[in-house]
Design a protein around this motif. Structure first.
Motif, PDB file in Angstrom:
ATOM      1  N   GLY A 109       0.832  -1.199   0.000  1.00  0.00           N
ATOM      2  CA  GLY A 109       0.000   0.000   0.000  1.00  0.00           C
ATOM      3  C   GLY A 109       0.863   1.243   0.000  1.00  0.00           C
ATOM      4  O   GLY A 109       1.781   1.384  -0.799  1.00  0.00           O
ATOM      5  N   ILE A 119      -6.478  -1.863   4.625  1.00  0.00           N
ATOM      6  CA  ILE A 119      -7.340  -1.164   3.671  1.00  0.00           C
ATOM      7  C   ILE A 119      -6.951   0.309   3.580  1.00  0.00           C
ATOM      8  O   ILE A 119      -6.898   0.890   2.489  1.00  0.00           O
ATOM      9  CB  ILE A 119      -8.817  -1.313   4.076  1.00  0.00           C
ATOM     10  CG1 ILE A 119      -9.233  -2.792   4.045  1.00  0.00           C
ATOM     11  CG2 ILE A 119      -9.710  -0.489   3.156  1.00  0.00           C
ATOM     12  CD1 ILE A 119      -9.062  -3.452   2.698  1.00  0.00           C
ATOM     13  N   GLU A 123      -5.838   2.198   0.105  1.00  0.00           N
ATOM     14  CA  GLU A 123      -6.627   3.335  -0.369  1.00  0.00           C
ATOM     15  C   GLU A 123      -5.763   4.591  -0.475  1.00  0.00           C
ATOM     16  O   GLU A 123      -5.940   5.402  -1.391  1.00  0.00           O
ATOM     17  CB  GLU A 123      -7.810   3.566   0.566  1.00  0.00           C
ATOM     18  CG  GLU A 123      -8.883   2.480   0.443  1.00  0.00           C
ATOM     19  CD  GLU A 123     -10.064   2.685   1.375  1.00  0.00           C
ATOM     20  OE1 GLU A 123     -11.103   2.023   1.179  1.00  0.00           O
ATOM     21  OE2 GLU A 123      -9.940   3.517   2.310  1.00  0.00           O
ATOM     22  N   LYS A 124      -4.826   4.754   0.448  1.00  0.00           N
ATOM     23  CA  LYS A 124      -3.898   5.884   0.357  1.00  0.00           C
ATOM     24  C   LYS A 124      -3.022   5.770  -0.895  1.00  0.00           C
ATOM     25  O   LYS A 124      -2.729   6.772  -1.559  1.00  0.00           O
ATOM     26  CB  LYS A 124      -3.015   5.937   1.605  1.00  0.00           C
ATOM     27  CG  LYS A 124      -3.729   6.389   2.868  1.00  0.00           C
ATOM     28  CD  LYS A 124      -4.039   7.870   2.830  1.00  0.00           C
ATOM     29  CE  LYS A 124      -4.603   8.360   4.152  1.00  0.00           C
ATOM     30  NZ  LYS A 124      -4.929   9.813   4.118  1.00  0.00           N
ATOM     31  N   VAL A 126      -3.838   4.334  -3.704  1.00  0.00           N
ATOM     32  CA  VAL A 126      -4.688   4.687  -4.846  1.00  0.00           C
ATOM     33  C   VAL A 126      -4.830   6.205  -4.940  1.00  0.00           C
ATOM     34  O   VAL A 126      -4.745   6.789  -6.029  1.00  0.00           O
ATOM     35  CB  VAL A 126      -6.071   4.008  -4.711  1.00  0.00           C
ATOM     36  CG1 VAL A 126      -7.028   4.545  -5.776  1.00  0.00           C
ATOM     37  CG2 VAL A 126      -5.935   2.492  -4.832  1.00  0.00           C
ATOM     38  N   GLU A 127      -5.019   6.864  -3.801  1.00  0.00           N
ATOM     39  CA  GLU A 127      -5.142   8.324  -3.790  1.00  0.00           C
ATOM     40  C   GLU A 127      -3.875   9.001  -4.305  1.00  0.00           C
ATOM     41  O   GLU A 127      -3.937  10.069  -4.918  1.00  0.00           O
ATOM     42  CB  GLU A 127      -5.439   8.809  -2.368  1.00  0.00           C
ATOM     43  CG  GLU A 127      -6.816   8.418  -1.844  1.00  0.00           C
ATOM     44  CD  GLU A 127      -6.981   8.771  -0.376  1.00  0.00           C
ATOM     45  OE1 GLU A 127      -6.075   9.440   0.180  1.00  0.00           O
ATOM     46  OE2 GLU A 127      -8.006   8.381   0.224  1.00  0.00           O
ATOM     47  N   ILE A 224     -10.729  -3.310  -4.031  1.00  0.00           N
ATOM     48  CA  ILE A 224     -10.178  -1.955  -4.188  1.00  0.00           C
ATOM     49  C   ILE A 224      -9.547  -1.805  -5.567  1.00  0.00           C
ATOM     50  O   ILE A 224      -9.763  -0.811  -6.270  1.00  0.00           O
ATOM     51  CB  ILE A 224      -9.141  -1.669  -3.082  1.00  0.00           C
ATOM     52  CG1 ILE A 224      -9.816  -1.619  -1.715  1.00  0.00           C
ATOM     53  CG2 ILE A 224      -8.405  -0.361  -3.357  1.00  0.00           C
ATOM     54  CD1 ILE A 224      -8.838  -1.503  -0.559  1.00  0.00           C
ATOM     55  N   LYS A 227     -12.219  -1.690  -8.476  1.00  0.00           N
ATOM     56  CA  LYS A 227     -12.919  -0.413  -8.603  1.00  0.00           C
ATOM     57  C   LYS A 227     -12.013   0.683  -9.158  1.00  0.00           C
ATOM     58  O   LYS A 227     -12.448   1.515  -9.956  1.00  0.00           O
ATOM     59  CB  LYS A 227     -13.473   0.009  -7.242  1.00  0.00           C
ATOM     60  CG  LYS A 227     -14.621  -0.858  -6.751  1.00  0.00           C
ATOM     61  CD  LYS A 227     -15.118  -0.366  -5.393  1.00  0.00           C
ATOM     62  CE  LYS A 227     -16.309  -1.193  -4.918  1.00  0.00           C
ATOM     63  NZ  LYS A 227     -16.795  -0.746  -3.579  1.00  0.00           N
ATOM     64  N   ALA A 228     -10.754   0.684  -8.718  1.00  0.00           N
ATOM     65  CA  ALA A 228      -9.828   1.735  -9.159  1.00  0.00           C
ATOM     66  C   ALA A 228      -9.066   1.355 -10.422  1.00  0.00           C
ATOM     67  O   ALA A 228      -8.289   2.160 -10.937  1.00  0.00           O
ATOM     68  CB  ALA A 228      -8.834   2.041  -8.041  1.00  0.00           C
TER      69      ALA A 228
END
Length: 416
Positions: A109, A119, A123-124, A126-127, A224, A227-228
């Motif tokens: 990640g 998670i 998500e970080k 992806v951001e 995740i 979706k991304a």
């Protein structure tokens, strides 16, 4: 000897002058003057003799010493001037030959922004614009693939608080019902020692979010990524010998991936076992290998490699580039190392430091060959002028000091 005898000689000369003025005084004074004169003459003789030795023996010795020291210095200096012209650097190339900026795979990640393999961390990543997500997959005792790097749970969970007697147990020997209850973020949020050097402090909101992280399933990571539309690469740990999934873990993980409905081309398959089975069940997976030979990669129909940057740069890149092998290197965290990978036409890097590396829009130390030559020639000339000026100044001071000493000696002997 020269340094010690000269001051004594001058002092005794002064005494001899006083002795001459009192030469005709009492007998005891005459005896003292006689001994003083004899001692003065003896020391003056020793000064002259030691000066003779200094001039005829020590000066040649210093000249040889100067040659012994000065010649290697000049040779080393010459090498320093010449070596840069024969040095190869991938960051010295024409601008139109510079490859595109490498893509990023978030290592577990974004572990500087959230607890690794959670998670929040993915998500970080992806951001931050990660091209793909990297993780580590293990199989629980009831055959649930979950994300965990370490072989035990002590470092990244609170198992020492919940079940201290079993804290040394391998991660795969727990049921998912228990694993899902463990906290996987307090170690990151509340530790007074930062997990990474130079890591920026978390905001209060991120700190609170990190405190509530749990161990995720592989299926949650795939959701995740689906979706991304991010790629996924992972190390798949072989279960221990007594584990119920020891012989079926590859099939189990492939089944979980297919059930997630993620596009197959987003999966970069790293495990080396049962590749034929994986290709038959999921023909869209992109297979990636280690630092194998070109022959082995060709035989196994692998066109990508995932390698430690130290091994790759040591073994060389040319043959892999010539074979059109796509290269991902790990673990690249420093801007200078990322710049080197960029200049070397590396396709992607796995990093902990995506939030910093993404801000680099041009490789560090990049320069054209013409500018490189100009820079070194200019610096060589500048340093040569500087060194000559220093030596000239030293020589002038030395010659001046020697002239003063010679003048003092001549003046002294003239008075005597």
């Amino acid at each position: 000897m020269v340094l010690l005898s000269w001051p004594v000689a001058f002092y005794l000369i002064h005494l001899e002058g006083e002795a001459r003025m009192r030469r005709y005084q009492n007998t005891s004074e005459r005896r003292r003057n006689k001994w003083c004169t004899m001692l003065t003459n003896y020391l003056l003789g020793m000064v002259l003799y030691s000066s003779f030795l200094f001039c005829h023996f020590l000066l040649p010795t210093f000249s040889v010493l100067q040659v012994v020291v000065g010649l290697p210095f000049l040779l080393i200096l010459l090498c320093l001037y010449v070596v840069p012209f024969g040095t190869y650097s991938p960051c010295v190339q024409e601008k139109d030959k510079l490859a595109p900026k490498p893509d990023f795979f978030g290592h577990r990640g974004a572990p500087m922004l959230g607890p690794e393999n959670t998670i929040m961390s993915f998500e970080k990543a992806v951001e931050q614009g990660a091209h793909g997500l990297e993780s580590d997959v293990q199989i629980s005792l009831d055959e649930v693939p979950f994300l965990m790097h370490d072989y035990d749970l002590r470092r990244t969970t609170n198992i020492l608080e919940v079940m201290p007697n079993a804290s040394d147990e391998q991660s795969s020997f727990f049921y998912w019902d228990f694993l899902s209850t463990l906290n996987a973020g307090k170690w990151f949020a509340d530790s007074w020692i930062k997990p990474f050097f130079g890591m920026k402090p978390l905001s209060e909101a991120d700190r609170e979010r990190a405190r509530n992280q749990k161990i995720p399933k592989l299926s949650e990571l795939l959701e995740i990524a689906r979706k991304a539309k991010k790629m996924v690469i992972f190390d798949l740990y072989t279960p221990p010998r007594s584990h119920p999934s020891r012989s079926s873990y590859i099939r189990l993980v492939v089944s979980v991936i297919l059930d997630s409905k993620i596009e197959q081309h987003l999966i970069i398959w790293l495990p080396g076992s049962e590749r034929d089975y994986v290709r038959s069940k999921a023909p869209g997976f992109q297979h990636i290998g280690r630092l194998f030979t070109i022959e082995r990669l060709t035989k196994e129909k692998i066109t990508r490699i995932n390698v430690d940057y130290k091994n790759l740069f040591y073994n060389g890149l040319k043959e892999y580039k010539a074979a059109n092998i796509t290269i991902n290197v790990y673990l690249v965290n420093e801007p200078w190392l990322f710049s080197l990978a960029w200049c070397s036409s590396i396709h992607s890097v796995t990093t902990d430091n995506i939030q910093v590396l993404k801000e680099i829009n041009h490789p560090y130390y990049f320069m054209t060959p013409d500018f490189y030559m100009f820079m070194w020639i200019f610096l060589d000339i500048l340093s040569a002028v500087f060194i000559v000026a220093i030596f000239y100044s030293i020589c002038c001071d030395y010659v001046g000091s020697q002239k003063e000493k010679i003048a003092e000696i001549l003046e002294f002997w003239t008075r005597v």
